[in-house]
Design a protein around this motif. Structure first.
Motif, PDB file in Angstrom:
ATOM      1  N   GLY A  70       0.785  -1.220   0.000  1.00  0.00           N
ATOM      2  CA  GLY A  70       0.000   0.000   0.000  1.00  0.00           C
ATOM      3  C   GLY A  70       0.818   1.272   0.000  1.00  0.00           C
ATOM      4  N   GLY A  71       2.127   1.142   0.149  1.00  0.00           N
ATOM      5  CA  GLY A  71       3.009   2.301   0.092  1.00  0.00           C
ATOM      6  C   GLY A  71       3.561   2.482  -1.314  1.00  0.00           C
ATOM      7  N   TYR A  72       4.704   3.147  -1.372  1.00  0.00           N
ATOM      8  CA  TYR A  72       5.330   3.418  -2.664  1.00  0.00           C
ATOM      9  C   TYR A  72       6.774   2.930  -2.651  1.00  0.00           C
ATOM     10  CZ  TYR A  72       1.239   6.381  -2.774  1.00  0.00           C
ATOM     11  OH  TYR A  72      -0.062   6.837  -2.691  1.00  0.00           O
ATOM     12  N   GLU A  73       7.274   2.553  -3.822  1.00  0.00           N
ATOM     13  CA  GLU A  73       8.615   1.980  -3.906  1.00  0.00           C
ATOM     14  C   GLU A  73       9.295   2.357  -5.212  1.00  0.00           C
ATOM     15  OE1 GLU A  73       7.894  -2.234  -3.605  1.00  0.00           O
ATOM     16  OE2 GLU A  73       7.537  -2.448  -5.760  1.00  0.00           O
ATOM     17  N   VAL A  74      10.595   2.141  -5.238  1.00  0.00           N
ATOM     18  CA  VAL A  74      11.403   2.306  -6.441  1.00  0.00           C
ATOM     19  C   VAL A  74      12.141   0.992  -6.664  1.00  0.00           C
ATOM     20  CG1 VAL A  74      13.279   3.590  -7.544  1.00  0.00           C
ATOM     21  CG2 VAL A  74      11.699   4.770  -5.994  1.00  0.00           C
ATOM     22  N   LEU A  75      12.024   0.436  -7.847  1.00  0.00           N
ATOM     23  CA  LEU A  75      12.618  -0.869  -8.148  1.00  0.00           C
ATOM     24  C   LEU A  75      14.047  -0.707  -8.635  1.00  0.00           C
ATOM     25  CD1 LEU A  75      12.182  -3.966  -8.493  1.00  0.00           C
ATOM     26  CD2 LEU A  75      11.471  -3.456 -10.845  1.00  0.00           C
ATOM     27  N   LEU A  76      14.956  -1.483  -8.023  1.00  0.00           N
ATOM     28  CA  LEU A  76      16.342  -1.505  -8.496  1.00  0.00           C
ATOM     29  C   LEU A  76      16.455  -2.309  -9.788  1.00  0.00           C
ATOM     30  CD1 LEU A  76      19.364  -0.877  -8.110  1.00  0.00           C
ATOM     31  CD2 LEU A  76      19.520  -2.929  -6.669  1.00  0.00           C
ATOM     32  N   GLY A  77      15.900  -3.550  -9.803  1.00  0.00           N
ATOM     33  CA  GLY A  77      15.974  -4.371 -11.014  1.00  0.00           C
ATOM     34  C   GLY A  77      15.576  -5.806 -10.746  1.00  0.00           C
ATOM     35  N   ASP A  78      15.954  -6.699 -11.636  1.00  0.00           N
ATOM     36  CA  ASP A  78      15.654  -8.122 -11.493  1.00  0.00           C
ATOM     37  C   ASP A  78      16.771  -8.820 -10.727  1.00  0.00           C
ATOM     38  OD1 ASP A  78      13.246  -8.089 -12.901  1.00  0.00           O
ATOM     39  OD2 ASP A  78      14.250  -8.307 -14.836  1.00  0.00           O
ATOM     40  N   PRO A  79      16.463  -9.957 -10.077  1.00  0.00           N
ATOM     41  CA  PRO A  79      17.533 -10.725  -9.449  1.00  0.00           C
ATOM     42  C   PRO A  79      18.511 -11.233 -10.499  1.00  0.00           C
ATOM     43  CG  PRO A  79      15.464 -11.957  -9.440  1.00  0.00           C
ATOM     44  CD  PRO A  79      15.142 -10.574  -9.891  1.00  0.00           C
ATOM     45  N   ILE A  80      19.770 -11.312 -10.130  1.00  0.00           N
ATOM     46  CA  ILE A  80      20.834 -11.757 -11.035  1.00  0.00           C
ATOM     47  C   ILE A  80      21.186 -13.204 -10.722  1.00  0.00           C
ATOM     48  CG2 ILE A  80      23.219 -11.372 -11.764  1.00  0.00           C
ATOM     49  CD1 ILE A  80      22.823  -8.452 -10.687  1.00  0.00           C
ATOM     50  N   LYS A  81      21.218 -14.047 -11.742  1.00  0.00           N
ATOM     51  CA  LYS A  81      21.643 -15.433 -11.560  1.00  0.00           C
ATOM     52  C   LYS A  81      23.168 -15.473 -11.539  1.00  0.00           C
ATOM     53  CE  LYS A  81      21.269 -20.106 -13.518  1.00  0.00           C
ATOM     54  NZ  LYS A  81      20.698 -20.931 -14.607  1.00  0.00           N
ATOM     55  N   VAL A  82      23.708 -16.047 -10.470  1.00  0.00           N
ATOM     56  CA  VAL A  82      25.161 -16.165 -10.326  1.00  0.00           C
ATOM     57  C   VAL A  82      25.530 -17.644 -10.386  1.00  0.00           C
ATOM     58  CG1 VAL A  82      27.162 -15.673  -8.868  1.00  0.00           C
ATOM     59  CG2 VAL A  82      25.204 -14.100  -8.882  1.00  0.00           C
ATOM     60  N   ASP A  83      26.379 -18.011 -11.347  1.00  0.00           N
ATOM     61  CA  ASP A  83      26.798 -19.402 -11.497  1.00  0.00           C
ATOM     62  C   ASP A  83      28.284 -19.462 -11.812  1.00  0.00           C
ATOM     63  OD1 ASP A  83      26.976 -18.609 -14.150  1.00  0.00           O
ATOM     64  OD2 ASP A  83      25.150 -19.646 -14.765  1.00  0.00           O
ATOM     65  N   LYS A  84      28.778 -20.632 -12.220  1.00  0.00           N
ATOM     66  CA  LYS A  84      30.205 -20.798 -12.482  1.00  0.00           C
ATOM     67  C   LYS A  84      30.695 -19.889 -13.604  1.00  0.00           C
ATOM     68  CE  LYS A  84      30.682 -25.138 -13.247  1.00  0.00           C
ATOM     69  NZ  LYS A  84      31.422 -26.376 -13.581  1.00  0.00           N
ATOM     70  N   LYS A  85      29.819 -19.541 -14.508  1.00  0.00           N
ATOM     71  CA  LYS A  85      30.218 -18.753 -15.673  1.00  0.00           C
ATOM     72  C   LYS A  85      30.521 -17.293 -15.319  1.00  0.00           C
ATOM     73  CE  LYS A  85      27.397 -21.557 -18.825  1.00  0.00           C
ATOM     74  NZ  LYS A  85      26.209 -21.555 -19.725  1.00  0.00           N
ATOM     75  N   ASN A  86      29.843 -16.770 -14.303  1.00  0.00           N
ATOM     76  CA  ASN A  86      30.041 -15.349 -14.001  1.00  0.00           C
ATOM     77  C   ASN A  86      30.440 -15.057 -12.554  1.00  0.00           C
ATOM     78  OD1 ASN A  86      27.660 -15.762 -12.585  1.00  0.00           O
ATOM     79  ND2 ASN A  86      26.396 -14.482 -13.904  1.00  0.00           N
TER      80      ASN A  86
END
Length: 351
Positions: free
Chosen positions: A327-343
């Protein structure tokens, strides 16, 4: 004549002294003196000061404050405690800071003090873990809770190939963000019985974001369910590292996923059958950075904190205020980042 010259000199000196007093201020168009504006002080209050995740968030907040030309201070309890956060908030109110940015240990317990802060003209922004809507003007949402919760249990199901027992290692029972993510994990599980037919949701345990307690809770899970426990989901960086240590020490085949810091977890990604095949997070530094810019936009009057308000957040670019689930207000940073062996090595160098 000498007396007249002396009087003129004294008058000139007095005028000069008055002029010196005025120099730090400004002269308005009507000729009235305006006192100098004091530099704003922005305070960030974290869940606990001994958490590397929180320290990374502080560093982002500090960086933004340096760019904005405001003073930055940070504080928080040594261990997660809403009562201690209330004491810190009350102290900041007395110090008349311009901004309080806070990661809440309890959504409701902090609201009365934060409402007082707002009434005193202090801008209040929560981040990472929201305070109740009545106790803030904006929340910095690192990623949509619905997306975080669903992606975590989807990852767990994929890692154990849809078969086995699952447990959740959380931080504290009252942590707003943890409970939100777990709510959406459970929703995903309950709403898709066919997809999760081979997976048994066992229980949720709480390590209070304390490494030793989280390790003890992990051992209890491993002893209780043995090899039938195929995976632990830890939506807490402290819990992730603690669980990984115990699984390594015991030689268990139990897998692990959740929300972890790459710098702490990289060693558990070293082989094809690693303890943690992949995990998720967001840029923690950017979360703190965004909080400072959002607070500055409120303080400067660039935004009021209403839906569709837009402000510039430094290197993050334009950000939009949106409605929040509570019911309040927000600002979105972004999507979750998948972290695996490649990165993992790329993210490890960041935080």
């Amino acid at each position: 004549m000498k007396k007249l010259i002396s009087l003129i000199c004294v008058a000139s000196l007095l005028l000069g002294l008055v002029g010196c007093d005025k120099q730090p201020g400004n002269t308005a168009s009507n000729g009235e003196y305006q006192p100098p504006r004091k530099t704003s002080t922005y305070a960030i209050v974290v869940k606990d000061r001994n958490n590397q995740y929180m320290q990374s968030m502080i560093s982002g907040f500090q960086a933004a404050c340096d760019e904005l030309g405001v003073n930055a201070i940070s504080n928080g309890p040594d261990t997660p405690s809403a009562a201690e956060q209330v004491e810190i908030i009350n102290d900041l109110i007395e110090k008349e800071v311009s901004v309080i940015a806070i990661a809440a240990n309890d959504a409701e317990a902090l609201s009365p003090s934060l409402q007082i802060a707002i009434d005193r003209g202090i801008k209040v922004v929560s981040l990472d873990s929201a305070v109740a809507a009545s106790g803030r003007q904006l929340h910095i949402q690192q990623a949509r809770p619905k997306k975080v919760g669903r992606v975590l249990i989807q990852a767990a199901a994929e890692i154990i190939e849809g078969s086995g027992k699952l447990a959740v290692l959380s931080s504290t029972e009252n942590a707003p963000n943890q409970n939100d993510w777990i709510k959406w994990m459970k929703a995903e599980y309950d709403e898709n019985p066919d997809k999760y037919a081979g997976i048994e949701w066992t229980e949720i345990v709480y390590g209070n974001d304390d490494s030793e307690l989280s390790q003890a809770k992990t051992r209890e899970l491993l002893e209780k369910y043995g090899e039938e426990l195929k995976i632990i989901i830890a939506p807490t960086v402290v819990g992730m590292e603690a669980a990984a240590k115990v699984i390594t020490e015991t030689g268990s085949n139990t897998k692990l996923t959740g929300l972890g810091l790459p710098s702490q977890m990289s060693k558990y990604f070293t082989s094809d059958d690693g303890i943690c095949p992949w995990m998720y997070l967001w840029n923690v530094i950017d979360a703190g950075y965004l909080a400072a810019y959002a607070a500055h936009a409120l303080e400067s009057g660039e935004i009021k904190g209403d839906p569709t308000d837009v402000f510039m957040a430094g290197r993050l670019g334009a950000k939009v205020v949106d409605d929040a689930e509570d019911g309040g207000y927000e600002v979105l940073l972004g999507d979750p980042i998948k972290v695996d062996k490649k990165n993992i090595l790329i993210w490890e160098s960041a935080y």
